[in-house]
Scaffold this motif. Structure first.
Motif, PDB file in Angstrom:
ATOM      1  N   UNK A  98       0.811  -1.214   0.000  1.00 39.07           N
ATOM      2  CA  UNK A  98       0.000   0.000   0.000  1.00 39.07           C
ATOM      3  C   UNK A  98       0.849   1.270   0.000  1.00 39.07           C
ATOM      4  N   UNK A  99       2.117   1.184  -0.372  1.00 36.81           N
ATOM      5  CA  UNK A  99       3.027   2.335  -0.273  1.00 36.81           C
ATOM      6  C   UNK A  99       2.517   3.560  -1.033  1.00 36.81           C
ATOM      7  N   UNK A 100       1.975   3.368  -2.220  1.00 36.61           N
ATOM      8  CA  UNK A 100       1.500   4.518  -3.003  1.00 36.61           C
ATOM      9  C   UNK A 100       0.279   5.143  -2.339  1.00 36.61           C
ATOM     10  N   UNK A 101      -0.619   4.316  -1.809  1.00 41.62           N
ATOM     11  CA  UNK A 101      -1.779   4.840  -1.067  1.00 41.62           C
ATOM     12  C   UNK A 101      -1.320   5.573   0.185  1.00 41.62           C
ATOM     13  N   UNK A 102      -0.321   5.015   0.860  1.00 43.07           N
ATOM     14  CA  UNK A 102       0.214   5.665   2.056  1.00 43.07           C
ATOM     15  C   UNK A 102       0.834   7.011   1.700  1.00 43.07           C
ATOM     16  N   UNK A 103       1.475   7.093   0.543  1.00 44.82           N
ATOM     17  CA  UNK A 103       2.015   8.374   0.097  1.00 44.82           C
ATOM     18  C   UNK A 103       0.897   9.397  -0.017  1.00 44.82           C
ATOM     19  N   UNK A 104      -0.208   9.014  -0.616  1.00 48.81           N
ATOM     20  CA  UNK A 104      -1.361   9.918  -0.737  1.00 48.81           C
ATOM     21  C   UNK A 104      -1.820  10.390   0.649  1.00 48.81           C
ATOM     22  N   UNK A 105      -1.891   9.461   1.603  1.00 46.77           N
ATOM     23  CA  UNK A 105      -2.334   9.804   2.958  1.00 46.77           C
ATOM     24  C   UNK A 105      -1.377  10.790   3.626  1.00 46.77           C
ATOM     25  N   UNK A 106      -0.087  10.552   3.493  1.00 48.88           N
ATOM     26  CA  UNK A 106       0.889  11.451   4.114  1.00 48.88           C
ATOM     27  C   UNK A 106       0.931  12.806   3.413  1.00 48.88           C
ATOM     28  N   UNK A 107       0.720  12.827   2.116  1.00 53.12           N
ATOM     29  CA  UNK A 107       0.644  14.113   1.415  1.00 53.12           C
ATOM     30  C   UNK A 107      -0.535  14.928   1.931  1.00 53.12           C
ATOM     31  N   UNK A 108      -1.620  14.247   2.252  1.00 51.85           N
ATOM     32  CA  UNK A 108      -2.778  14.948   2.827  1.00 51.85           C
ATOM     33  C   UNK A 108      -2.422  15.531   4.207  1.00 51.85           C
ATOM     34  N   UNK A 109      -1.670  14.792   5.005  1.00 52.57           N
ATOM     35  CA  UNK A 109      -1.211  15.305   6.299  1.00 52.57           C
ATOM     36  C   UNK A 109      -0.383  16.568   6.075  1.00 52.57           C
ATOM     37  N   UNK A 110       0.504  16.529   5.100  1.00 51.59           N
ATOM     38  CA  UNK A 110       1.325  17.710   4.808  1.00 51.59           C
ATOM     39  C   UNK A 110       0.463  18.872   4.326  1.00 51.59           C
ATOM     40  N   UNK A 111      -0.489  18.591   3.437  1.00 49.31           N
ATOM     41  CA  UNK A 111      -1.382  19.659   2.954  1.00 49.31           C
ATOM     42  C   UNK A 111      -2.123  20.334   4.110  1.00 49.31           C
ATOM     43  N   UNK A 112      -2.563  19.536   5.078  1.00 51.17           N
ATOM     44  CA  UNK A 112      -3.339  20.067   6.197  1.00 51.17           C
ATOM     45  C   UNK A 112      -2.487  20.780   7.246  1.00 51.17           C
ATOM     46  N   UNK A 113      -1.280  20.289   7.490  1.00 47.27           N
ATOM     47  CA  UNK A 113      -0.517  20.764   8.645  1.00 47.27           C
ATOM     48  C   UNK A 113       0.831  21.398   8.308  1.00 47.27           C
TER      49      UNK A 113
END
Length: 182
Positions: A98-113
């Motif tokens: 799930x590495x690519x999906x996890x990348x999407x999730x962490x990018x969202x964390x960066x976008x938010x914070x």
């Protein structure tokens, strides 16, 4: 002297603690405890608060590295650690399906914070996943007009960790130049 707060994000087992230890040559404060997660059962210990290290750079600047815990149950710490960050290293484990999906999730964390904070993405454990598609990560590594550098990384190798820091420092300098020009 300038101080740079660098936050290292990523999933459990991606190499965050290993990277911080390699760059700091072992001089790290950590909060590792015996691992009780079923998902990460192959890992003897895990970070539950953060890893921390100070590194003095040859130019007199100082890096303050903060490695975050990777388990989702500790995600409340990520925004706290991202406050005041000068840069972010996002580590992905190439062996995770799930590495690519996890990348999407962490990018969202960066976008938010940390939307304006310079960041780089390191892909670890490529030696165990030679078929991993770096190009797919590079294609989604950012948002709007911002693309983040994606680099292969052996988190155990100090020189590779320092190269990753050099790329991040270049991103930080570029941001500072852009901000000073308005």
């Amino acid at each position: 002297m300038r101080e740079h707060k660098i936050v290292v994000l990523g999933t459990m087992g991606s190499g965050k603690s290993t990277l911080v230890r390699a760059i700091a040559e072992g001089a790290v404060i950590d909060t590792d405890v015996p691992n009780s997660d079923r998902q990460g059962a192959d890992k003897a210990s895990t970070t539950v608060a953060m890893d921390y290290a100070d590194i003095d750079l040859p130019n007199g600047d100082r890096l303050r590295l903060y490695g975050t815990p990777g388990q989702q149950r500790f995600d409340f710490l990520w925004p706290i650690l991202l406050q005041g960050a000068s840069g972010v290293v996002l580590l992905l484990d190439a062996t995770r399906h799930a590495a690519v999906d996890e990348l999407q999730d962490y990018l969202e964390v960066l976008r938010l914070h940390a939307a304006q904070v310079p960041a780089v993405i390191g892909i670890s454990r490529l030696d165990l996943a030679p078929a991993f598609d770096l190009e797919s990560c590079a294609a989604i590594a950012g948002w709007e007009d911002r693309l983040l550098p994606v680099l292969p990384l052996d988190a155990r190798d100090r020189e590779q960790g320092l190269l990753l820091m050099d790329v991040l420092m270049s991103e930080m300098e570029t941001r500072d130049l852009v901000m000073s020009d308005g």
